[in-house]
Design an enzyme around this catalytic site. Structure first.
Site, PDB file in Angstrom:
ATOM      1  N   TYR A 179       3.982   6.269  10.996  1.00  0.00           N
ATOM      2  CA  TYR A 179       4.297   4.918  11.460  1.00  0.00           C
ATOM      3  C   TYR A 179       5.166   4.096  10.505  1.00  0.00           C
ATOM      4  CZ  TYR A 179       0.116   4.032   8.555  1.00  0.00           C
ATOM      5  OH  TYR A 179      -0.803   4.004   7.533  1.00  0.00           O
TER       6      TYR A 179
ATOM      7  N   HIS B 215      -3.741   4.505   4.386  1.00  0.00           N
ATOM      8  CA  HIS B 215      -4.900   3.609   4.450  1.00  0.00           C
ATOM      9  C   HIS B 215      -6.110   4.283   3.825  1.00  0.00           C
ATOM     10  CE1 HIS B 215      -7.917   0.855   5.967  1.00  0.00           C
ATOM     11  NE2 HIS B 215      -8.549   1.874   6.498  1.00  0.00           N
TER      12      HIS B 215
ATOM     13  N   ARG C 274       0.859  -1.187   0.000  1.00  0.00           N
ATOM     14  CA  ARG C 274       0.000   0.000   0.000  1.00  0.00           C
ATOM     15  C   ARG C 274       0.895   1.236   0.000  1.00  0.00           C
ATOM     16  NH1 ARG C 274      -2.316   1.086   5.436  1.00  0.00           N
ATOM     17  NH2 ARG C 274      -0.794   2.774   5.390  1.00  0.00           N
TER      18      ARG C 274
END
Length: 376
Positions: A284, A275, A271
């Protein structure tokens, strides 16, 4: 690596190596290359490009405050387009969040998708779903649900029903690796294994379940091996290799259709974006990780493959880029100008025959709206 090497069943070894078709020199392994016409190869590439163009435009519109929310599929286009290509049009798809490419291959238009993102009066779900929660019954695509993994028992149930009716269709359901931690994952795979339903579980392992990395999602070496515990085959495939995805999915679909039972495909991809538009992945994960995966971009890999075959040129690239952008821009403009859903539609699709109390509420609403209009 041959197809035999990644077969897994009862009492068999677990998959450990990625199944690939594209080689380091951007050519396909002739022993594994699927039979696909040049026209379809070019159409597959164009669909991946359109998927990315659509995603990029919708994300831009959200950043401009013109859309409320969006989930992109940047870097995962081969997984959705390739898996959809391997199905029959009659097969049912139970999607997750990032299958825009599958919808486009099925024949859903960018205009239909744009209407849903805006939730306007031309949206098939009448503005009741969040953006990117598509539903296209006319293309055998079931509505996306926000709760994780609920689509797995649904897909298995539909496949079981088809098996009982001796209907040759199969169901394919998408999920992320994070969904494998949910209870419905066990429910779906266990039932499918016991009753050998014609189901393909397509797990996109894109590295992150929002901010949860794959490393703390499971203690298993991979996700494909989990199928072995349920008595059926697990396949580990390079999700950024469009041709490998097609081969693995078609094989699983053919197996399911012939009575061989379900398959769990783990498509290893990444990805590249967040998100969703509500997420900041820089908090993160490291930029170095993203850059490493950008070098494995599925569209760029397939582009190089087509170029080696003489099917891609810079001129054609410019042509399809401009055409895709123009189509997406026109679709977004039309969706933005479309009227909102009519207020009275809130009473639709609740009961086959509207009961008296809802008829009274509907009449009361319409009277109130008319009075407000006259007061203005």
């Amino acid at each position: 690596m041959s197809l035999v090497e990644f077969e897994v069943g009862k009492n068999a070894s677990v998959p450990t190596a990625l199944f690939t078709v594209l080689r380091e020199d951007d050519t396909a392994d002739p022993a594994l290359m699927p039979e696909i016409s040049d026209a379809d190869l070019k159409a597959l590439y164009r669909t991946m490009v359109m998927t990315r163009v659509f995603d990029q435009r919708m994300i831009t519109l959200q950043r401009q405050g013109r859309l409320g929310f969006y989930l992109g599929s940047l870097g995962e286009e081969a997984a959705s387009v390739g898996s959809a290509f391997a199905l029959w049009a009659e097969d049912w798809i139970f999607p997750c969040y990032r299958e825009q490419g599958a919808y486009l291959w099925r024949g859903v238009t960018v205009q239909e998708m744009a209407h849903q993102c805006y939730g306007n009066g031309l949206d098939y779900t009448k503005g009741r779903q969040m953006p990117v929660h598509y539903s296209f019954r006319h293309k055998n695509i079931v509505s996306i649900s926000s709760p994780l993994t609920v689509q797995l028992p649904q897909a298995v149930g539909a496949a079981w029903a088809a098996k009982l009716r001796k209907d040759p269709i199969i169901t394919l359901t998408y999920l992320g690796e994070g969904a494998s931690s949910q209870g419905d994952f066990h429910v779906g795979l266990n039932f499918a294994g016991v009753y050998k339903t014609p189901t393909v579980f397509f797990l996109r392992n894109n590295g992150w379940a929002i901010s949860t990395p794959r490393e703390v999602q499971t203690a298993s070496e991979n996700f494909a091996m989990k199928a072995n515990a349920y008595g059926f085959e697990g396949v580990l495939v390079d999700g950024n290799d469009l041709l490998a995805v097609i081969v693995a999915t078609k094989r699983a679909a053919d197996k399911a259709r012939s009575g061989g039972g379900p398959t769990l495909i783990e498509a290893v991809t990444y990805r590249v974006g967040g998100h969703s538009t509500s997420d900041d992945p820089s908090v993160y994960r490291k930029d170095e990780e993203v850059k490493a995966w950008e070098a494995k971009d599925p569209i760029a890999r397939f582009q190089r493959f087509l170029a080696k075959k003489g099917l891609w040129t810079p001129e054609w690239e410019l042509e399809i880029q401009e055409a895709c952008k123009a189509e997406v821009l026109a679709a977004a403009e039309a969706a933005e100008k479309a009227p909102a859903p009519a207020p009275e539609t809130i009473f639709d699709d609740v009961f086959s025959d509207i009961p008296r109390f809802l008829q009274e509420q509907r009449a009361e609403l319409m009277d109130s709206l008319q009075q407000s209009k006259e007061a203005r």
